[in-house]
Motif scaffolding. Structure first.
Motif, PDB file in Angstrom:
ATOM      1  N   ILE A   8       0.856  -1.192   0.000  1.00 48.66           N
ATOM      2  CA  ILE A   8       0.000   0.000   0.000  1.00 48.66           C
ATOM      3  C   ILE A   8       0.891   1.240   0.000  1.00 48.66           C
ATOM      4  N   GLY A   9       0.530   2.207  -0.825  1.00 43.00           N
ATOM      5  CA  GLY A   9       1.299   3.435  -0.923  1.00 43.00           C
ATOM      6  C   GLY A   9       0.519   4.653  -0.464  1.00 43.00           C
ATOM      7  N   CYS A  10       1.247   5.710  -0.135  1.00 44.66           N
ATOM      8  CA  CYS A  10       0.634   6.997   0.174  1.00 44.66           C
ATOM      9  C   CYS A  10       1.492   8.095  -0.439  1.00 44.66           C
ATOM     10  N   PHE A  11       1.002   9.327  -0.366  1.00 47.84           N
ATOM     11  CA  PHE A  11       1.610  10.445  -1.096  1.00 47.84           C
ATOM     12  C   PHE A  11       1.735  11.623  -0.143  1.00 47.84           C
ATOM     13  N   GLY A  12       2.964  11.952   0.244  1.00 40.16           N
ATOM     14  CA  GLY A  12       3.192  12.977   1.244  1.00 40.16           C
ATOM     15  C   GLY A  12       3.588  14.316   0.661  1.00 40.16           C
ATOM     16  N   LEU A  13       2.605  15.174   0.413  1.00 41.06           N
ATOM     17  CA  LEU A  13       2.859  16.529  -0.071  1.00 41.06           C
ATOM     18  C   LEU A  13       2.361  17.562   0.940  1.00 41.06           C
ATOM     19  N   THR A  40      -3.780  10.318   3.170  1.00 39.51           N
ATOM     20  CA  THR A  40      -4.617   9.132   3.008  1.00 39.51           C
ATOM     21  C   THR A  40      -3.747   7.885   2.873  1.00 39.51           C
ATOM     22  N   ASN A  41      -4.159   6.822   3.528  1.00 41.84           N
ATOM     23  CA  ASN A  41      -3.484   5.517   3.541  1.00 41.84           C
ATOM     24  C   ASN A  41      -2.274   5.467   4.460  1.00 41.84           C
ATOM     25  N   ALA A  42      -1.830   6.590   5.006  1.00 44.33           N
ATOM     26  CA  ALA A  42      -0.596   6.593   5.794  1.00 44.33           C
ATOM     27  C   ALA A  42      -0.589   5.565   6.922  1.00 44.33           C
ATOM     28  N   PRO A  43      -1.673   5.411   7.688  1.00 39.99           N
ATOM     29  CA  PRO A  43      -1.623   4.466   8.809  1.00 39.99           C
ATOM     30  C   PRO A  43      -1.441   3.012   8.391  1.00 39.99           C
ATOM     31  N   VAL A  44      -1.713   2.690   7.133  1.00 39.53           N
ATOM     32  CA  VAL A  44      -1.606   1.294   6.684  1.00 39.53           C
ATOM     33  C   VAL A  44      -0.587   1.125   5.565  1.00 39.53           C
ATOM     34  N   ALA A  45       0.151   2.180   5.240  1.00 42.38           N
ATOM     35  CA  ALA A  45       1.019   2.150   4.058  1.00 42.38           C
ATOM     36  C   ALA A  45       2.330   1.420   4.305  1.00 42.38           C
ATOM     37  N   ASP A  46       2.846   0.843   3.227  1.00 43.43           N
ATOM     38  CA  ASP A  46       4.174   0.232   3.221  1.00 43.43           C
ATOM     39  C   ASP A  46       5.227   1.190   2.670  1.00 43.43           C
ATOM     40  N   VAL A  47       4.791   2.123   1.855  1.00 47.34           N
ATOM     41  CA  VAL A  47       5.721   3.045   1.208  1.00 47.34           C
ATOM     42  C   VAL A  47       5.041   4.395   1.017  1.00 47.34           C
ATOM     43  N   ALA A  48       5.852   5.444   1.099  1.00 44.51           N
ATOM     44  CA  ALA A  48       5.344   6.797   0.871  1.00 44.51           C
ATOM     45  C   ALA A  48       6.193   7.501  -0.170  1.00 44.51           C
ATOM     46  N   VAL A  49       5.538   8.264  -1.028  1.00 43.42           N
ATOM     47  CA  VAL A  49       6.263   9.210  -1.886  1.00 43.42           C
ATOM     48  C   VAL A  49       6.250  10.534  -1.149  1.00 43.42           C
ATOM     49  N   ILE A  50       7.437  10.964  -0.706  1.00 44.46           N
ATOM     50  CA  ILE A  50       7.569  12.170   0.110  1.00 44.46           C
ATOM     51  C   ILE A  50       8.234  13.268  -0.709  1.00 44.46           C
ATOM     52  N   TRP A  51       7.628  14.451  -0.655  1.00 47.37           N
ATOM     53  CA  TRP A  51       8.190  15.619  -1.339  1.00 47.37           C
ATOM     54  C   TRP A  51       8.867  16.509  -0.305  1.00 47.37           C
ATOM     55  N   ALA A  52      10.067  16.958  -0.638  1.00 47.98           N
ATOM     56  CA  ALA A  52      10.877  17.720   0.314  1.00 47.98           C
ATOM     57  C   ALA A  52      11.632  18.820  -0.398  1.00 47.98           C
ATOM     58  N   ARG A  53      11.975  19.840   0.377  1.00 43.62           N
ATOM     59  CA  ARG A  53      12.751  20.945  -0.151  1.00 43.62           C
ATOM     60  C   ARG A  53      14.228  20.589  -0.149  1.00 43.62           C
ATOM     61  N   HIS A 104     -11.226  11.569  15.103  1.00 44.69           N
ATOM     62  CA  HIS A 104     -12.297  12.558  15.276  1.00 44.69           C
ATOM     63  C   HIS A 104     -12.733  13.181  13.955  1.00 44.69           C
ATOM     64  N   LYS A 105     -12.579  12.448  12.856  1.00 44.09           N
ATOM     65  CA  LYS A 105     -13.043  12.973  11.572  1.00 44.09           C
ATOM     66  C   LYS A 105     -14.562  12.833  11.477  1.00 44.09           C
ATOM     67  N   LEU A 106     -15.197  13.820  10.903  1.00 48.67           N
ATOM     68  CA  LEU A 106     -16.631  13.782  10.652  1.00 48.67           C
ATOM     69  C   LEU A 106     -16.930  13.574   9.174  1.00 48.67           C
ATOM     70  N   SER A 107     -15.892  13.344   8.392  1.00 45.32           N
ATOM     71  CA  SER A 107     -15.997  13.121   6.955  1.00 45.32           C
ATOM     72  C   SER A 107     -14.917  12.114   6.565  1.00 45.32           C
ATOM     73  N   LEU A 108     -15.173  11.379   5.487  1.00 47.18           N
ATOM     74  CA  LEU A 108     -14.223  10.343   5.047  1.00 47.18           C
ATOM     75  C   LEU A 108     -13.794   9.450   6.211  1.00 47.18           C
ATOM     76  N   ARG A 109     -14.758   9.025   6.989  1.00 53.67           N
ATOM     77  CA  ARG A 109     -14.437   8.197   8.151  1.00 53.67           C
ATOM     78  C   ARG A 109     -13.982   6.799   7.736  1.00 53.67           C
ATOM     79  N   ALA A 110     -14.507   6.303   6.618  1.00 51.43           N
ATOM     80  CA  ALA A 110     -14.076   4.999   6.123  1.00 51.43           C
ATOM     81  C   ALA A 110     -12.862   5.172   5.218  1.00 51.43           C
ATOM     82  N   SER A 111     -11.851   5.829   5.756  1.00 51.12           N
ATOM     83  CA  SER A 111     -10.605   6.080   5.025  1.00 51.12           C
ATOM     84  C   SER A 111      -9.519   6.353   6.049  1.00 51.12           C
ATOM     85  N   PRO A 112      -8.433   5.577   6.053  1.00 49.24           N
ATOM     86  CA  PRO A 112      -7.366   5.810   7.025  1.00 49.24           C
ATOM     87  C   PRO A 112      -6.538   7.041   6.660  1.00 49.24           C
ATOM     88  N   THR A 113      -6.421   7.969   7.598  1.00 49.96           N
ATOM     89  CA  THR A 113      -5.718   9.223   7.362  1.00 49.96           C
ATOM     90  C   THR A 113      -4.694   9.433   8.466  1.00 49.96           C
TER      91      THR A 113
END
Length: 391
Positions: free
Chosen positions: A133-138, A171-184, A208-217
């Motif tokens: 599972i991947g995520c995108f860190g911007l 999104t997906n960060a709590p369950v991710a195996d890899v992240a694409v991270i953007w850095a300066r 405590h999200k009231l939206s997109l609750r069925a999505s790991p953030t």
């Protein structure tokens, strides 16, 4: 006797715009959502849970993860086919479509478009299968719409890179195996492929999200994360590379919003035809029919726009500001449809027994992520006037 009811997207026979293969993709995904999502999603939403490790291999087996990419186990589907899949996924729940979008259009796309061959071989086949599972860190805690001001830094230390900073609302960060991270960097911005088990990487699940609750953030912390030189995406130089990934993901969002709106409208029409007040179904009242007609018209227009942009994407002529038109219009109209459907359903509209309020709450997040409405208005405005309002 009443005439036979017409489904909202059958009103002007939009199916005629699709190929047999595209309709087949849509129908397969719809069936999977019927079987694997709809019976459970209300409970997932209440529990703020999504069975990512269970769903990802199912979606991977259908070729939905990175389905518009080629090679490395990806399906190489058309932009329209991918869009129709997103439409059916989001008809189930925006969180389900977000899982697929972030995996394929952000994390996988970044590696596929800007990565080296070793990075592609290591990650893309597993991600396409749903085994990784991947995520995108911007986005950062203090920098959402202004990613150029990000504080995350990558500095050289011999042959290695050291990353420090944090990323927020990932999104997906709590369950991710890899992240694409953007850095300066010293000379601009760069992208890195970061295994989530690397020393110095931490994840805090956002609750405590009231939206997109069925999505790991989650929030990703980067504390002196040491990476080899091979972790950097060799083709990703400057902010333009990161923004091109967002443009890629926004196409799926423009389609997905149609699915959420269609689900709300279908549900509401069924409800209105069976809910009696003052001796007849509320669907027989003129005010209700006016609302239903207006919503159906906007849904048709959103679908036509999505198909048009999808065809342009397949032809290689799609421009970023055109994608902004699709994201801005379709999400905005989908949210308006969800809210209007809630009014027709009255108190039952807020019940978890129906999907309308869940979709309305989710679309509040969809309206914001991958560029707020205001950002897309400015992108479109710049194209219309030739003047940059961001500066």
């Amino acid at each position: 006797m009443p005439r036979r009811r017409t489904s909202p997207l059958d009103l002007i026979d939009v199916d005629r715009l699709l190929t047999e293969e595209e309709r087949a993709v849509r129908d397969v995904v719809r069936q999977v959502i019927d079987d694997r999502v709809r019976p459970y999603v209300a409970e997932w939403y209440e529990e703020a849970f999504l069975p990512v490790r269970e769903l990802a291999p199912v979606f991977g087996g259908l070729g939905l993860l990175g389905m518009h990419l080629t090679g490395y186990g990806c399906a190489g589907a058309s932009a329209v086919a991918y869009g129709l899949a997103c439409m059916e996924l989001e008809a189930g729940d925006s969180g389900v479509r977000s899982l697929v979008s972030v995996q394929g259009s952000l994390a996988m796309y970044a590696i596929w478009r800007f990565g080296g061959e070793e990075q592609k071989q290591r990650w893309l086949p597993r991600m396409a299968a749903g085994a990784a599972i991947g995520c995108f860190g911007l986005t950062e805690p203090d920098h959402g719409s202004d990613p150029a001001s990000m504080k995350t830094r990558a500095r050289r230390d011999g042959a290695d890179w050291i990353l420090d900073g944090s990323k927020m609302w990932i999104t997906n960060a709590p369950v991710a195996d890899v992240a694409v991270i953007w850095a300066r960097l010293e000379d601009g911005l760069g992208g890195f492929v970061v295994p989530m088990d690397a020393p110095g990487v931490s994840v805090r699940t956002i609750g405590h999200k009231l939206s997109l609750r069925a999505s790991p953030t989650g929030e990703i912390g980067l504390d002196g994360v040491r990476l080899p030189a091979s972790a950097r995406l060799p083709g990703a130089e400057g902010l333009k590379a990161a923004l091109s990934c967002l443009t890629e993901a926004r196409q799926g969002i423009a389609w997905g919003a149609i699915g959420a709106a269609r689900e709300c409208l279908d549900t509401t029409i069924t409800y209105a035809c069976t809910r009696d007040q003052f001796g007849k179904p509320i669907a027989q009242f003129q005010l209700t029919q006016a609302k239903l007609a207006d919503m159906a018209v906007e849904l048709q227009k959103a679908f036509l726009l999505a198909v048009h942009l999808g065809r342009a994407g397949d032809a290689g002529t799609l421009r970023p500001e055109q994608v902004s038109v699709g994201k801005l219009n379709n999400v905005r109209e989908a949210l308006a449809i969800a809210r209007e459907c809630r009014t027709i359903m009255g108190a039952n509209g807020i019940s978890g027994d129906y999907p309308v309020m869940r979709h309305a709450a989710n679309l509040e997040s969809v309206l914001t992520y991958e560029g707020t409405s205001e950002i897309h208005q400015l992108i479109i405005g710049q194209r219309l006037t030739g003047l940059n309002a961001f500066a």
